[in-house]
Design a protein around this motif. Structure first.
Motif, PDB file in Angstrom:
ATOM      1  N   PRO A 316       0.803  -1.241   0.000  1.00 18.48           N
ATOM      2  CA  PRO A 316       0.000   0.000   0.000  1.00 18.48           C
ATOM      3  C   PRO A 316       0.829   1.280   0.000  1.00 18.48           C
ATOM      4  CG  PRO A 316      -0.963  -1.597   1.492  1.00 18.48           C
ATOM      5  CD  PRO A 316       0.336  -2.189   1.032  1.00 18.48           C
ATOM      6  N   SER A 317       2.074   1.225   0.521  1.00 16.25           N
ATOM      7  CA  SER A 317       2.927   2.417   0.514  1.00 16.25           C
ATOM      8  C   SER A 317       4.166   2.215  -0.360  1.00 16.25           C
ATOM      9  CB  SER A 317       3.357   2.765   1.944  1.00 16.25           C
ATOM     10  OG  SER A 317       4.057   1.676   2.517  1.00 16.25           O
ATOM     11  N   GLY A 318       4.117   1.211  -1.255  1.00 17.26           N
ATOM     12  CA  GLY A 318       5.293   0.850  -2.044  1.00 17.26           C
ATOM     13  C   GLY A 318       5.519   1.738  -3.251  1.00 17.26           C
ATOM     14  N   THR A 319       6.782   1.803  -3.692  1.00 14.75           N
ATOM     15  CA  THR A 319       7.178   2.562  -4.881  1.00 14.75           C
ATOM     16  C   THR A 319       8.036   1.689  -5.773  1.00 14.75           C
ATOM     17  OG1 THR A 319       7.218   4.625  -3.626  1.00 14.75           O
ATOM     18  CG2 THR A 319       8.316   4.651  -5.751  1.00 14.75           C
ATOM     19  N   ALA A 320       7.838   1.821  -7.071  1.00 18.79           N
ATOM     20  CA  ALA A 320       8.648   1.098  -8.056  1.00 18.79           C
ATOM     21  C   ALA A 320       9.422   2.098  -8.907  1.00 18.79           C
ATOM     22  CB  ALA A 320       7.770   0.232  -8.945  1.00 18.79           C
ATOM     23  N   GLY A 321      10.698   1.821  -9.124  1.00 16.53           N
ATOM     24  CA  GLY A 321      11.515   2.591 -10.048  1.00 16.53           C
ATOM     25  C   GLY A 321      12.089   1.635 -11.072  1.00 16.53           C
ATOM     26  N   PHE A 322      11.871   1.932 -12.354  1.00 19.00           N
ATOM     27  CA  PHE A 322      12.309   0.977 -13.375  1.00 19.00           C
ATOM     28  C   PHE A 322      12.690   1.686 -14.658  1.00 19.00           C
ATOM     29  CE2 PHE A 322       7.716   1.220 -12.909  1.00 19.00           C
ATOM     30  CZ  PHE A 322       7.282   1.599 -14.171  1.00 19.00           C
ATOM     31  N   VAL A 323      13.593   1.048 -15.405  1.00 24.03           N
ATOM     32  CA  VAL A 323      14.097   1.579 -16.670  1.00 24.03           C
ATOM     33  C   VAL A 323      13.235   1.052 -17.808  1.00 24.03           C
ATOM     34  CG1 VAL A 323      16.119   1.734 -18.179  1.00 24.03           C
ATOM     35  CG2 VAL A 323      16.441   1.526 -15.711  1.00 24.03           C
ATOM     36  N   LEU A 324      12.864   1.932 -18.733  1.00 20.50           N
ATOM     37  CA  LEU A 324      12.128   1.525 -19.931  1.00 20.50           C
ATOM     38  C   LEU A 324      12.656   2.281 -21.143  1.00 20.50           C
ATOM     39  CD1 LEU A 324       8.335   1.368 -18.921  1.00 20.50           C
ATOM     40  CD2 LEU A 324       9.827  -0.562 -19.425  1.00 20.50           C
ATOM     41  N   ALA A 325      12.370   1.781 -22.317  1.00 20.04           N
ATOM     42  CA  ALA A 325      12.713   2.497 -23.549  1.00 20.04           C
ATOM     43  C   ALA A 325      11.889   3.782 -23.621  1.00 20.04           C
ATOM     44  CB  ALA A 325      12.427   1.616 -24.761  1.00 20.04           C
ATOM     45  N   ASN A 326      12.459   4.826 -24.218  1.00 19.58           N
ATOM     46  CA  ASN A 326      11.786   6.130 -24.287  1.00 19.58           C
ATOM     47  C   ASN A 326      10.408   6.074 -24.944  1.00 19.58           C
ATOM     48  OD1 ASN A 326      13.753   7.491 -22.955  1.00 19.58           O
ATOM     49  ND2 ASN A 326      14.489   8.676 -24.702  1.00 19.58           N
ATOM     50  N   GLY A 327      10.216   5.111 -25.841  1.00 20.63           N
ATOM     51  CA  GLY A 327       8.915   5.007 -26.516  1.00 20.63           C
ATOM     52  C   GLY A 327       7.762   4.838 -25.549  1.00 20.63           C
ATOM     53  N   SER A 328       8.030   4.288 -24.369  1.00 29.02           N
ATOM     54  CA  SER A 328       6.971   4.056 -23.380  1.00 29.02           C
ATOM     55  C   SER A 328       6.315   5.358 -22.918  1.00 29.02           C
ATOM     56  CB  SER A 328       7.545   3.318 -22.163  1.00 29.02           C
ATOM     57  OG  SER A 328       8.534   4.108 -21.528  1.00 29.02           O
ATOM     58  N   MET A 329       7.020   6.481 -23.035  1.00 28.29           N
ATOM     59  CA  MET A 329       6.501   7.757 -22.525  1.00 28.29           C
ATOM     60  C   MET A 329       5.457   8.383 -23.443  1.00 28.29           C
ATOM     61  SD  MET A 329       9.992   9.564 -21.082  1.00 28.29           S
ATOM     62  CE  MET A 329      10.852   9.589 -22.660  1.00 28.29           C
ATOM     63  N   SER A 330       5.433   7.948 -24.695  1.00 33.11           N
ATOM     64  CA  SER A 330       4.541   8.622 -25.645  1.00 33.11           C
ATOM     65  C   SER A 330       3.793   7.686 -26.591  1.00 33.11           C
ATOM     66  CB  SER A 330       5.350   9.620 -26.494  1.00 33.11           C
ATOM     67  OG  SER A 330       6.404   8.934 -27.162  1.00 33.11           O
TER      68      SER A 330
END
Length: 506
Positions: A316-330
């Motif tokens: 419930p209070s967790g955070t995820a940080g992860f690397v993705l290809a730039n295409g994921s943003m748009s």
């Protein structure tokens, strides 16, 4: 400290090629990585052995001296000095197999993990001996460990093996400076840490280092992971064992989407570098999966399947940080745009960071880091409802060698501090910086068609005002340009005059 200038990857690859002969690339991969592991643990052990040997009150053969410092205990028959002394003997394959068995006996978590097929007839023993001789440099002493040489060399091998096996470069080692950035931003002091595609275990190693550096207790964090590639899974088991990390990465390798080994897990922190843009991820078998809370991800790209899998694993209070290809943003391909819109409108995205190019060793795909949270109000002291922080870090980093960039400690601190100020977790106030960071409302993102590319929001970097009016500056610059052109014409006339004098016409 830079990790790109290790300088012996090509030497290691020539060693692998020596062994290759008629073997399949996937076979000799295991042979070489097994030797790499053996050398690594021996370097670490022998460094401590030499230190103890100089101490008149210490016994270098006392196993407890090594265990006390999380240094892997290596029996006499598995030490590199012994292997090297016998490298030219025809029974070298049997000796290496026995070394692997001896190491497995000393560490129950490695049972059945290490390769033990060096004695087989198909492996040329003369070449195997020559390969042992090539390991004249350190890969596991304190200096090499500080640079995560094991992961670095493995990453290099992955790209080479992928080419030799005719596969695309779908597996990537995460550069240590990128892992450090993720860890410094998430600050995993206490709780459950999960990596659904843990590779050789770099995220776990850096998380443990972070806790140690900040005077935390290693027992306060628990490590969970999963890896689908059997060779990579074995390497992770080796890596964790070497470093004394008690991690649960499953009793075998398995596909995270099709065979989740940690079904009931709710993690406080997720750190991951999923393989980019994977097409064949089994999506056609998972159209009704409960993990797809924000929409069914497209069958042709796993990016949004990874995002939703990780979201489903958060506490419930967790955070995820992860690397993705730039295409994921748009991207708006198939359902990706809809899933991104749903994530934004549900206020689950905290921060997006775009990274500079040339960070990754085996791919030139431009990448970014996402941070998503179950509840933003629980991750920071400042209420950031309906806002997302954008950081454009593309101008940061330095060239560690001719082709690869790394983040400096100052770069990592700048990005991480910006995030923590925005969250309200430090005393300093957050401020937008043109060209670098911007806190943006979801309403504004909606007006930008739910595109999450930081460059769209942070604006252009401010240049220092020299006090000169724009019109005056244009007159001055135009005058300077005319002057330069006049000088050029004058010089051209002189050259023509000289050339004509010696009989040339142009």
């Amino acid at each position: 400290m830079a990790t790109a200038n290790i300088g012996f990857e090509e030497k290691l690859w020539s060693m692998a090629d020596k062994l290759r002969g008629s073997m399949d690339a996937s076979e000799y991969k295991n042979v070489v990585l097994g030797l790499l592991f053996l050398k690594y643990v021996s370097d670490s052990f022998e460094e401590k052995y030499d230190e103890l040997a100089k101490d008149e009150y210490a016994d270098p053969e006392d196993k407890d001296e090594y265990l006390a410092e999380n240094i892997f205990w290596v029996p006499k028959e598995a030490r590199w000095s012994y292997i090297k002394d016998n490298a030219k003997k025809p029974e070298i394959g049997q000796l290496i197999d026995k070394a692997m068995i001896a190491i497995e006996k000393e560490n129950s978590s490695l049972q059945g993990v290490l390769p033990k097929n060096y004695a087989r007839p198909a492996l040329d023993k003369m070449r195997l001996g020559e390969t042992v001789d090539l390991f004249s440099f350190k890969v596991g002493d304190a200096d090499s460990r500080s640079k995560d040489v094991l992961g670095r060399v493995y990453e290099y091998f992955l790209s080479k093996f992928a080419s030799a096996e005719g596969k695309g470069g779908g597996e990537f080692y995460t550069p240590s400076s990128v892992v450090r950035l993720l860890v410094e931003m998430l600050q995993p002091y206490k709780g459950r840490i999960y990596d659904p595609c843990c590779g050789s275990g770099g995220m776990f190693v850096q998380s443990e280092k972070f806790v140690e550096e900040h005077q935390g207790r290693l027992g306060d964090i628990a490590v969970y992971g999963q890896e689908s590639n059997p060779t990579t899974w074995r390497l992770c088991k080796m890596n964790l064992a070497i470093r004394g990390i008690d991690g649960n990465i499953g009793s075998h390798n398995a596909d995270t989407f099709l065979n989740d080994l940690h079904k009931g897990l709710k993690a406080d922190y997720i750190l991951a570098n999923p393989p980019f843009n994977i097409k064949d991820w089994g999506g056609e078998k998972l159209s009704e999966d409960v993990r797809w809370q924000f929409g069914v991800p497209p069958i042709g790209n796993a990016n949004y399947a990874w995002i939703q899998h990780m979201y489903s694993k958060l506490s419930p209070s967790g955070t995820a940080g992860f690397v993705l290809a730039n295409g994921s943003m748009s991207s708006n391909v198939s359902s990706e745009g809809d899933i991104r819109r749903n994530l934004i409108e549900a206020d689950k995205i905290e921060c997006i960071v775009t990274l500079p190019g040339q960070l990754f060793y085996s791919t030139q795909i431009p990448v970014c880091i996402w941070f998503i949270s179950k509840d933003k109000n629980k991750t920071g002291k400042r209420k950031r409802n309906n806002e997302i922080l954008f950081i454009d870090a593309r101008k940061l980093g330095f060239m560690a060698d001719r082709t690869h960039k790394e983040f400096s400690e100052e770069d990592i601190k700048l990005i991480a501090d910006t995030f923590h100020k925005w969250r309200g977790n430090v005393n300093e106030e957050y401020e937008d910086i043109k060209g670098f960071c911007k806190s943006t409302t979801i309403e504004n993102i909606k007006n930008n068609e739910y595109v999450l590319t930081p460059g769209r929001y942070v604006g252009l970097e401010e240049t220092e005002d020299d006090g000169e009016a724009f019109e005056d500056k244009m007159v001055r610059l135009t005058g300077e340009l005319s002057e330069q052109l006049a000088i050029s014409r004058n010089l051209e006339d002189k050259i023509r005059y000289v050339l004509r004098g010696i009989g040339y016409e142009i």
